[in-house]
Design a protein around this motif. Sequence first.
Motif, short mmCIF file in Angstrom:
data_model
loop_
_atom_site.label_atom_id
_atom_site.label_comp_id
_atom_site.label_asym_id
_atom_site.label_seq_id
_atom_site.Cartn_x
_atom_site.Cartn_y
_atom_site.Cartn_z
N LYS A 75 0.82 -1.32 -0.11
CA LYS A 75 0.08 -0.03 0.00
C LYS A 75 0.75 1.22 0.08
O LYS A 75 1.55 1.32 0.67
N VAL A 76 0.58 1.98 -0.95
CA VAL A 76 1.39 3.38 -0.98
C VAL A 76 0.62 4.49 -0.51
O VAL A 76 -0.61 4.64 -1.09
N LYS A 77 0.91 5.23 0.52
CA LYS A 77 0.21 6.48 0.85
C LYS A 77 0.92 7.85 0.88
O LYS A 77 1.82 7.97 1.38
N PRO A 78 0.41 8.65 -0.16
CA PRO A 78 0.99 9.75 0.20
C PRO A 78 0.51 10.71 1.33
O PRO A 78 -0.54 10.72 1.54
N LYS A 79 1.55 11.43 1.83
CA LYS A 79 1.02 12.33 3.02
C LYS A 79 1.55 13.65 2.72
O LYS A 79 2.75 13.86 2.12
N LEU A 80 0.70 14.65 3.16
CA LEU A 80 1.16 16.08 2.94
C LEU A 80 1.44 16.54 4.43
O LEU A 80 0.36 16.86 5.13
N VAL A 81 2.50 17.06 4.77
CA VAL A 81 2.85 17.40 5.95
C VAL A 81 3.38 18.97 5.81
O VAL A 81 4.48 18.92 5.43
N ASN A 82 2.79 19.81 6.20
CA ASN A 82 3.18 21.22 5.93
C ASN A 82 3.42 21.56 4.59
O ASN A 82 4.62 22.22 4.20
N GLY A 83 2.74 21.10 3.69
CA GLY A 83 3.19 21.33 2.24
C GLY A 83 4.03 20.60 1.56
O GLY A 83 4.57 20.63 0.38
N LYS A 84 4.82 19.70 2.38
CA LYS A 84 5.74 18.82 1.82
C LYS A 84 5.12 17.40 1.65
O LYS A 84 4.49 16.70 2.62
N LEU A 85 5.27 16.76 0.39
CA LEU A 85 4.90 15.70 0.26
C LEU A 85 5.67 14.60 0.47
O LEU A 85 7.01 14.59 0.27
N SER A 86 5.11 13.54 1.18
CA SER A 86 6.26 12.30 1.48
C SER A 86 5.21 11.04 1.29
O SER A 86 4.00 11.10 1.28
N LEU A 87 5.97 9.89 1.01
CA LEU A 87 5.23 8.64 0.43
C LEU A 87 5.47 7.49 1.52
O LEU A 87 6.60 7.49 1.92
N GLN A 88 4.34 6.90 1.94
CA GLN A 88 4.81 5.82 2.72
C GLN A 88 4.45 4.50 2.03
O GLN A 88 3.40 4.25 1.57
N VAL A 89 5.42 3.53 1.83
CA VAL A 89 5.28 2.28 1.23
C VAL A 89 5.25 1.25 2.32
O VAL A 89 6.14 1.07 3.11
N ARG A 90 3.97 0.58 2.49
CA ARG A 90 3.96 -0.64 3.21
C ARG A 90 3.65 -1.75 2.68
O ARG A 90 2.76 -1.79 1.80
N THR A 91 4.55 -2.83 2.79
CA THR A 91 4.27 -4.27 2.30
C THR A 91 3.85 -5.13 3.42
O THR A 91 4.66 -4.97 4.49
N VAL A 92 2.66 -6.02 3.32
CA VAL A 92 2.47 -6.85 4.01
C VAL A 92 2.60 -8.38 3.02
O VAL A 92 1.96 -8.41 2.33
N THR A 93 3.53 -9.11 3.49
CA THR A 93 3.95 -10.30 2.90
C THR A 93 3.61 -11.48 3.75
O THR A 93 4.03 -11.76 4.45
N ARG A 94 2.65 -12.53 3.11
CA ARG A 94 2.17 -13.79 3.85
C ARG A 94 2.76 -14.82 3.29
O ARG A 94 3.21 -14.91 2.04
N THR A 95 3.79 -15.43 4.11
CA THR A 95 4.70 -16.48 3.53
C THR A 95 4.70 -17.49 4.17
O THR A 95 3.85 -17.92 5.34
N GLY A 96 5.11 -18.99 3.54
CA GLY A 96 5.19 -20.07 4.50
C GLY A 96 6.68 -20.20 4.41
O GLY A 96 7.44 -20.28 3.64
#
Lengths: 384, 516
Positions: A264-285
């Motif tokens: 999941k990629v979430k763009p965040k706008l804090v004080n006019g500055k854009l940042s991206l948060q990339v979160r991965t969730v991987t299910r494995t065996g």
Amino acid sequence: MRRALRLLTLLLCMALVLCLCGCWNYTEVDDMSIVAGVAIDKDAADGKIQLTAEIVDIKGGLNQNQAGFKMLSLKGKTMFEIVRNMISLTGKKLFWSHAKAIIFSEAVAREGLIKTMDWYSRDTETRSDVFIFVSSEPTAREILNLNTSKKAILSFELAQMMSDEKFTSTAPNVEIWDFIDKLETSGNHAVAPLIYVHEQNGKKNERVNGCAIFSKDKMIGKLNGKETKNMLFAKDGIKGGVLAVNDIHGVPTYSLEILSSRTKVKPKLVNGKLSLQVRTVTRTGLDEVMTTKDFSGNEGISSIEERASKALRQDIESVIRKLQQEYHADIFGYGEIIHEHQPKVWAKLRDNWDNEFVKLDISVDSKVIIENTAKTSRSIRLGD
Amino acid sequence: MKNTDAALGNRQDASKIPSSQPLSPSLDDNVALFRRIFSNDGTLRVRVIENNYGTLLRCGLIYVDGMTDQDLIQNGITKPVMTYPFKEEDHGNPAKLMEKIRMEIINISDIMVSTELDELVGAVVGGKTVFLLDGYAGALNINAQGWQTRAIEEPTTEKAVRGPREGFTESLIVNLTLIRRRVQNSDLKFVFSDIGTRSKTQTCICYLESLASPDILAELQGRLAQVEIDHILDTGYLAELIRDEPYSPFEMMGSTERPDTAVSKIMEGRIALMIEGSPFALTLPYVFVENFQASEDYYVNYYFASFNRFLRVIGAFMSISIPAVYVALVTYSQEMVPTKLLLSIAAARLSVPFPTIIEALIMLTIFEILREAGARIPTTIGQAVSIVGALVLGQAAVDARIVSAPMVIVVGLTGITTLLNPRLTGPMIIVRLILLFAAFFLGIYGYFFGLLGLVIHLMSLRSFGVSYMLGVGSIRPQDIKDAAIRAPWWDMYLRPARIGTRNMKRKASRKKAGSR
């Protein structure tokens, strides 16, 4: 009742689709040359396009339905000119609907693919669900010309390889419509799998590993297989594959089979500055344990998960950095995601996206979950 | 040739005798009259018998040999009349004497008095016996019919693993008893009439008064009355003469050789039509789904029956589609064929000299030839057909590269699916060829246009006012119960819509007697 009606309507609509595929040309199957795949090169001397087609060589006879292949190669100024001129070589019209692979040479890719790709996606005889590759060897035709140890039709093998690619995830799975779609979307850059000749014991085989990175339609760089996998993690393109995990001492000990992965990629706008948060969730065996050391306690499993998560995060971060710093190319489609979530911000960024992408603050958070330990719940114990 | 002409001339002469001509009181004149009418007919038997108690009494028997029961005539007529001790007072009045003979002497149940010559002639050709009395201008019409008929056998055209084994025979009266035995109800009506200006074939309309639609009955009788033909030999004549949509290849009336099937149709409110001399009963009105119903469906487990019915529907669809779709795919839409299949088809077709359409026509024609040959030849040499068909024309033609192996599979599949629906064999051949040509000219478009045309045609058909595609395409549970599937008997509590409308209820409820 209403559901049945809907289903009926759906079925009728699907039946109508059947009508849309007709081609009005009456041709007998044995009167055409079935193209399996093509390689496109550029002659450095005269600047002409050289097209090499792998054509299915049908051998008659009931007991020999195994089809062979033959190569045809022709130079010309435009693609269509070459294609039509090929009739003078085969005596039969080329039939493109069953072509499975197009291989571009690196030179052609670096010069820009639109020149050669337009005919393929425009013409009515061809299909846009053909796989594209970029040759990592000097020419594309030498890959197609490989007399592989299996003596089968190489293009069909490549298609089979791409459909099983999801179990390794070391190369992107790109069809021509997909590639063109990426070119046309702003905030997105295209990739294409790389193809090598793999030589062992004097036998040559084709190998698909890594990917070529494009800026617009021009190739600008390469990623190796591992980087490609991390790149796919970053853009939510993982469908399977293996994660190798080190033990505490840094020795590769465990293999995790990826069952499913979501990014999941979430763009965040804090004080006019854009940042991206990339979160991965991987299910494995947990599929491989190269030690007799016990891991069955929760602590053991969770420490493996932890190490895997950390390694994955670092890998993803490094590939993002590489793209940002070396290639200035957003092949992850983050621009498009910003467009969706922050349309106003995107309006300011879009014209200068490649530079903005370089400056973008991207943080990665990875989580690897081990869901099972396959057929046994413990390590192999040595008897006393 | 000359003989025939002479015979024809005589027949014309005979027909010139006015039918209104009265009988003469003289036995010899009457006998001469009959002999003149039946000139050149070697089967006519004239027997003059005498009774010598008191005054001499002369009588004449006229009948056709082979259609009468000789024992019955001997024991029922000749013996009693010859040996009856007449008294002197009996002789005065011939009319009274005739009455006495009819009432007291002749020992046969079915006797009528008649003075009409044409009625008597009709009776004689129908196998009855005419009894004449000297001195009386009238006759007795005695029913002493008797002829050989085929025994009741298992129907050969509609076999069933489970279910009754009786089949109709060529004798109308036997067939009616087969129906009557299954429906012992005075509501079952048999209405007779004669069809055929020369053959005078007995025809019987058979229905349940409380169920059959009076409109359809009236329509049927109206159409039968309009039939003008000199003879009918099978119900097939009638099926063509009185059917709706005379140009459609589809049957607009059902035909069955099985009494149980005929009865089940009658019990649904349909009308059966039978004639003397044909073991096939016509049932009407007829709808499309009846083509897929077999009598056995109703006797075996409903899951199995529904599955079989599904196979028949799929089979009919495949039978008309397979050659057309194959031709369309191989000559126009090669992109729709899976790659590996296309390669193997191309390899098989390599060096076959003919275009696919010609190949298809050759093989389909050969199949139809084999089918027709198998149906016509005596069973003792029947195996030759399969040997020639399978080995010579199948294997050898492929080996010689006259046709390709996939085409043999296509035609084989077409053939075997055709055999699933014997009732549709005829129409399917025509539809298949039309679709094949449509696919050849227009590819997959042509095939779909053809299919559309077929659906439109079927939808426009009507059988005795009932839509031919009744219930097809409907998703009402009631319409599906005996169409797409064969619903369990406890659930089929209504009769088919628009046919059994006079009394829809077949069963009281959905109750299952065995369930708690």
